[in-house]
Enzyme design. Structure first.
Site: not given
Length: 527
Positions: A147, A209, A240, A244, A276
């Site tokens: 991410n 990001d 992870d 997002h 996640e």
């Protein structure tokens, strides 16, 4: 503590085994076992059912685990030296928190995706670790943080120097329409830096990001995954911040993980991808449709702790069944990754205020419910830890009074003094939490119904008890947990069956009435 097998479930041809520390449980093997009546015989690790990824995993923070050099920092060679401990515990999978170079102690801000942190060792050290793990039939998945990168990553350092940088479009920059005061779901700021270099980060300013709308970024992340599968030999990834990737476009998140899975399975058809997705089952479920093989069940973790603390069953079983039904709508072959706490949460023993009896019941729940359980390092000996994050990641305690290999990366606030737990002390104590974990792991890996079975609500109810049925093919196991500090009398009605496992010899089962001592578990084969 004694754990005893009383009778053999004839349909499954169960046989019993005596662990080296004097605990007896019942089990089955995938081979054709001999039938026995009320006897015990030793079981070897090679007799346990191997069922990766439907198995037991162990999460390791390398920095805290075992130090082979004497510098106080856990390292790869230290982990390698403890593989026998993990094999003896019964785990078949290891999840490593980030091992890449990083300026932070935790490693979630990566500066080089193609190497290991120099404080942990070399790539050759890691390849040796992989080889030794595989010799013991232990698979290894590593944390892969796609991410975002570190603010110190060469890509970002190049991108921030000029709007003409070839890496500029690898990150997300504010334009004239950006709301620089915008905040995320837990109140954190999204935008960092100064004009003309205000950049986007979901977590904090040190982790900008990536821009996944850029196909070059997506291809690079696939290249990184391929490298670790092909060149290094890892068995999969813990992904992870999986929800997002496209922070404002959930549908594109799903498209990306399908693309990533397809590319990884082209390299290794057996790769395991667990994400996640810290959210409700309704949000996590769609990620399982041709995308992630598994997501972590945060709802169940909360329910296990709630039931254990309150000593009441509550709605744990019906909520879990609804969650599993939700996941089933998206993938028939999903893996439900279960746990009690992890590296982002207060440790189990701290949540339970040091109550070892409750910690044992929490472990019994985790290891008899459906899913692939993940155990956080030190959980099996009852290490404590509470926020801030550094202090839920304190050094693993191997010895009663310190010794070679003990890490010292941080001065602990918990797990200190004469009452601190240790592997050394608990290995010698048949009543220890560590030996309880080992017993329950061996039990799980010897019972197909516990490994692969569905879960059904039980009609047998009693205040302070948590009961459910595990079914697999023609097997049916009825599981009873006494969550409370007092003895329970449970009416079984017409239910009849053979006791195949109990965590105590102090129970009684007479004329349909089960007397179950405090904080104990019993399993009946009921068909």
């Amino acid at each position: 503590m004694e754990v005893i097998i009383l009778k053999i479930f004839s349909r499954a041809l169960l046989f019993s085994f005596l662990l080296s520390f004097g605990i007896i449980v019942g089990c089955t093997t995938p081979q054709e076992p001999k039938q026995h009546e009320g006897t015990t015989e030793a079981i070897q690790q090679e007799d346990l059912i191997s069922s990766y990824p439907n198995t037991v995993f162990y999460e390791i923070f390398v920095r805290a685990f075992y130090d082979s050099t004497g510098d106080g920092i856990g390292d790869i060679n230290g982990m390698t030296s403890k593989l026998d401990y993990l094999q003896d515990l019964g785990v078949e999978g290891i999840w490593l928190m980030p091992i890449h170079p990083s300026p932070s102690y935790h490693g979630y801000d990566v500066t080089d995706y193609y190497d290991v942190h120099p404080e942990y060792g070399t790539m050759e050290d890691f390849k040796t670790f992989m080889e030794e793990a595989h010799k013991r039939d232990i698979k290894v998945i590593i944390d892969l943080v796609v991410n975002h990168s570190s603010i110190e990553h060469p890509y970002f350092q190049d991108a921030i120097t000029s709007e003409d940088s070839s890496y500029r479009d690898w990150y997300i920059w504010a334009d004239e329409e950006a709301n620089l005061r915008e905040r995320g779901e837990w109140g954190q700021p999204f935008w960092h830096g100064e004009a003309p270099n205000n950049y986007f980060s979901v977590f904090w300013g040190g982790m900008p990001d990536f821009n996944f709308y850029n196909p070059e970024v997506r291809q690079e992340m696939i290249n990184i995954g391929r490298y670790w599968l092909e060149e290094v030999g890892v068995d999969g990834f813990r992904l992870d911040a999986a929800k997002h990737i496209f922070p404002k476009d959930k549908d594109q998140n799903l498209v990306w993980w399908k693309e990533f899975r397809s590319a990884m399975e082209a390299v290794n058809p057996d790769v395991f991808l667990v994400g996640e997705v810290w959210d409700l089952p309704q949000v996590a479920g769609p990620y399982l449709e041709d995308g992630l093989h598994s997501t972590f069940n945060f709802d169940l973790a909360e329910e296990i702790l709630r039931a254990t603390r309150s000593e009441r069953a509550g709605s744990l079983v019906p909520k879990l069944i609804r969650s599993l039904q939700t996941f089933e709508r998206y993938a028939s072959d999903f893996v439900d990754s279960t746990f009690i706490t992890n590296h982002d949460m207060n440790r189990v023993m701290s949540e339970l205020r040091g109550n070892t009896d409750q910690a044992k019941i929490a472990a019994s729940l985790l290891l008899t419910l459906p899913g692939s359980p993940f155990i956080y390092y030190g959980e099996e000996i009852g290490m404590e830890g509470a926020k801030p994050d550094e202090h839920i990641r304190e050094p693993m305690l191997w010895y009663e009074n310190g010794g070679d290999g003990q890490t010292a990366w941080i001065k602990p606030k918990h797990n200190i003094g004469t009452e601190a737990p240790s592997v050394e002390a608990q290995l010698e104590d048949p009543n220890s939490l560590l030996n309880h974990y080992k017993t329950m792991i061996y039990l799980r890996r010897s019972q197909p119904a516990l490994l692969f079975g569905d879960i059904v609500e039980s009609n047998v109810k009693e205040q302070g008890a948590l009961t459910y049925i595990r079914t697999h093919n023609d097997e049916e196991l009825h599981v009873f947990h006494n969550l409370s500090k007092g003895e329970l009398e449970i009416s079984l009605g017409e239910l009849a069956g053979n006791v195949i496992f109990t965590s105590t010899t102090e129970y009684s089962l007479t004329d349909g009435m089960l007397k179950l001592p405090a904080y104990s578990t019993i399993i009946l084969a009921t068909n």
